[in-house]
Design an enzyme around this catalytic site. Structure first.
Site, PDB file in Angstrom:
ATOM      1  N   SER A 145      52.045 -44.955 -69.999  1.00 54.77           N
ATOM      2  CA  SER A 145      51.176 -44.454 -71.063  1.00 54.77           C
ATOM      3  C   SER A 145      51.808 -43.331 -71.865  1.00 54.77           C
ATOM      4  CB  SER A 145      49.855 -44.024 -70.440  1.00 54.77           C
ATOM      5  OG  SER A 145      49.347 -45.141 -69.767  1.00 54.77           O
ATOM      6  N   ARG A 160      58.996 -40.782 -77.265  1.00 52.38           N
ATOM      7  CA  ARG A 160      58.908 -39.363 -76.876  1.00 52.38           C
ATOM      8  C   ARG A 160      57.964 -39.255 -75.704  1.00 52.38           C
ATOM      9  NH1 ARG A 160      56.033 -40.120 -81.517  1.00 52.38           N
ATOM     10  NH2 ARG A 160      53.784 -40.042 -81.194  1.00 52.38           N
ATOM     11  N   ASP A 198      48.073 -47.746 -71.259  1.00 55.82           N
ATOM     12  CA  ASP A 198      46.790 -47.730 -70.526  1.00 55.82           C
ATOM     13  C   ASP A 198      45.605 -48.154 -71.391  1.00 55.82           C
ATOM     14  OD1 ASP A 198      46.968 -45.371 -71.988  1.00 55.82           O
ATOM     15  OD2 ASP A 198      46.474 -44.030 -70.343  1.00 55.82           O
TER      16      ASP A 198
HETATM   17  C1  BGC Z   1      50.025 -41.158 -74.715  1.00 57.54           C
HETATM   18  C2  BGC Z   1      49.401 -42.534 -74.842  1.00 57.54           C
HETATM   19  C3  BGC Z   1      48.352 -42.733 -73.758  1.00 57.54           C
HETATM   20  C4  BGC Z   1      47.348 -41.596 -73.746  1.00 57.54           C
HETATM   21  C5  BGC Z   1      46.286 -41.739 -72.675  1.00 57.54           C
HETATM   22  C6  BGC Z   1      48.946 -40.096 -74.645  1.00 57.54           C
HETATM   23  O1  BGC Z   1      49.524 -38.835 -74.408  1.00 57.54           O
HETATM   24  O2  BGC Z   1      50.870 -40.895 -75.826  1.00 57.54           O
HETATM   25  O3  BGC Z   1      50.391 -43.535 -74.765  1.00 57.54           O
HETATM   26  O4  BGC Z   1      47.712 -43.954 -73.974  1.00 57.54           O
HETATM   27  O5  BGC Z   1      48.031 -40.374 -73.567  1.00 57.54           O
HETATM   28  O6  BGC Z   1      46.818 -41.757 -71.393  1.00 57.54           O
END
Ligand code: BGC
Length: 458
Positions: A145, A160, A198
């Protein structure tokens, strides 16, 4: 009196007007459309390469792993059809060293956890000769995620890190290959079949298990971080080569918006001095500006900055404690617990502040803390509601009087009292009566069941 006045002034800085919410939804649609056409926008609108939404009849056994916050989770998921499933899982904390060390250390640690889990729960598979020969026979969905540049259902290079991770040498690398290499080194017979955000997993698992008549079109997380995925018309994802054979006979694409990076330019998002202070102590100042106002990792720190400010101005607490001056000392559970205390003398808040900040409070101070927490929590839910409404407007989800289903997960949504009520209030400000056709429900186990569903469609 001074305290009451200061708290009222701070709370009003955290109030978001109807006009601001409407402007946020509008700006969201503008940025989403730009992101569907190019990879160079901060709100990346990442195609997931998942082009089917489940209907509950899917079957099979899969492995799923989840890296996205402070824990790494390994599960085996058996989809039984009928929207039902069986799941076994094990979570392990990811140490701060691993979160900021080398990619080799992080991914070999992850593979090791998969090995330990398989020895315990999938012993048959583990002992099969074909698996120890290195043949890939068990499919794994990898919930990862963080923003990736996804180029296939199981290919994606890390753009990133967010949420406090900072494994520098992993940036630009394909995270599926990094994991596959370490799994192969342990001869586990596991194939990384899908790379799953996620939010995509949340959408998939909600679509699989929801008994609602309405189609599930959005999956979102409000937890440590925040983000949303939705079902897009494939033809609108113009940054892809839509003439490719991979897309023939496909009509839709689940898109991971990465809305945490919405409005990094701060054209429409509210900005207080406390937001600036929090941003300044993160490893990625200027990035994830929406996330830094909405998600759990930051809400506690915003509250701590406010309390410290009031203390420094000598209107709250007798003086600072070491805890009050420690960055990131408060997490979201502080906010949920404060909000949950409905007692007359706020006994719960009193004990909580003693425990987390080592400070004694008067009744007036406890009232002040409660008001501040409410203001910060409400702003989070209102901002999240505006983005959800913008997403629904963008896909015309409520046109033709149809209903739409949304799956939500994450610790803030799950534990913060009133969060879902406040979300709906904000959506109503933007969508008006159409809000009544928006069904929002918990998605169970997006990162397990959802990842398994992605591995299946892969
Ligand atoms: C990430 C996402 C993720 C979200 C929830 C964010 O910091 O960039 O990819 O879906 O957090 O977990």
């Amino acid at each position: 009196m001074a305290l009451e006045r200061e708290v009222a002034a701070i709370s009003s800085q955290f109030a978001v007007s109807d006009a601001e919410l409407l402007a946020i939804a509008k700006e969201y649609i503008r940025l989403a459309e730009l992101g569907l056409g190019t990879d160079s926008m901060p709100m990346t609108m990442i195609p997931s390469f998942v082009t089917d939404v489940p209907n509950g009849s899917e079957r099979g056994t899969f492995l799923a792993v989840d890296l996205g916050g402070t824990n790494f989770r390994v599960c085996s998921v058996t989809l039984l059809g009928n929207g039902e499933y069986k799941l076994e899982q094990k979570s392990t904390a990811v140490s701060k060293n691993l979160m900021t060390g080398s990619s080799k250390d992080l991914f070999s640690f992850l593979a090791k956890q998969v090995e330990t889990f398989m020895k315990l729960h999938l012993n048959d598979h583990f002992n099969e000769e074909s698996s120890t020969n290195g043949e890939h026979i068990l499919k794994l969905g990898f919930t990862f995620s963080f923003p990736v540049n996804q180029t296939a259902v199981n290919r994606g290079t890390l753009i990133r890190w967010t949420k406090g991770f900072d494994v520098v040498d992993a940036i630009g690398q394909d995270v599926c290959l990094l994991l596959q290499k370490e799994l192969d080194a342990l001869k586990l017979g596991v194939h990384v079949a899908a790379l799953v955000n996620d939010t995509v997993g949340t959408l998939m698992s909600r679509a699989y298990a929801s008994s609602s008549e309405a189609l599930t079109k959005v999956g979102l997380i409000v937890g440590t971080g925040t983000n949303g995925a939705y079902v897009e018309d494939l033809a609108k994802v113009t940054k892809l080569d839509l003439s490719s054979a991979a897309f023939s006979n496909k009509h839709l694409m689940i898109v991971n918006t990465e809305w945490g990076a919405f409005d990094n330019a701060l054209r429409v998002l509210p900005v207080t001095q406390y937001d600036r202070l929090v941003d300044g102590i993160t490893p990625n100042p200027g990035f994830q500006m929406f996330e830094k106002r909405v998600s759990g990792m930051f809400l506690g720190e915003i509250v701590r900055q406010i309390l410290l400010d009031l203390c420094t101005r000598k209107v709250l607490f007798a003086g600072p404690s070491a805890e009050l001056t420690t960055e990131w000392q408060l997490d979201t559970s502080f906010l949920s617990e404060v909000e949950n205390d409905e007692s007359e003398d706020f006994d719960g808040i009193c004990k909580l502040v003693e425990k987390s900040l080592a400070l004694h409070t008067s009744h007036a101070e406890r009232c002040a803390i409660k008001k501040i927490v409410e203001a910060v929590g409400k702003r989070s839910a209102y901002l999240a509601g505006a983005i959800i409404a913008g997403t629904l407007q963008h896909i015309g989800a409520c046109s033709n009087r149809s209903s739409v289903d949304l799956g939500v997960d994450g610790s803030v949504y799950a534990h913060y009292p009133n969060y879902s009520k406040l979300l709906k209030e904000s959506i109503k400000i933007i969508l008006g009566d159409d809000e009544a056709r928006v069904i929002i429900g918990r998605a169970e186990d997006g990162s397990g069941v959802g990842a398994a569903l992605c591995a299946l469609v892969a």
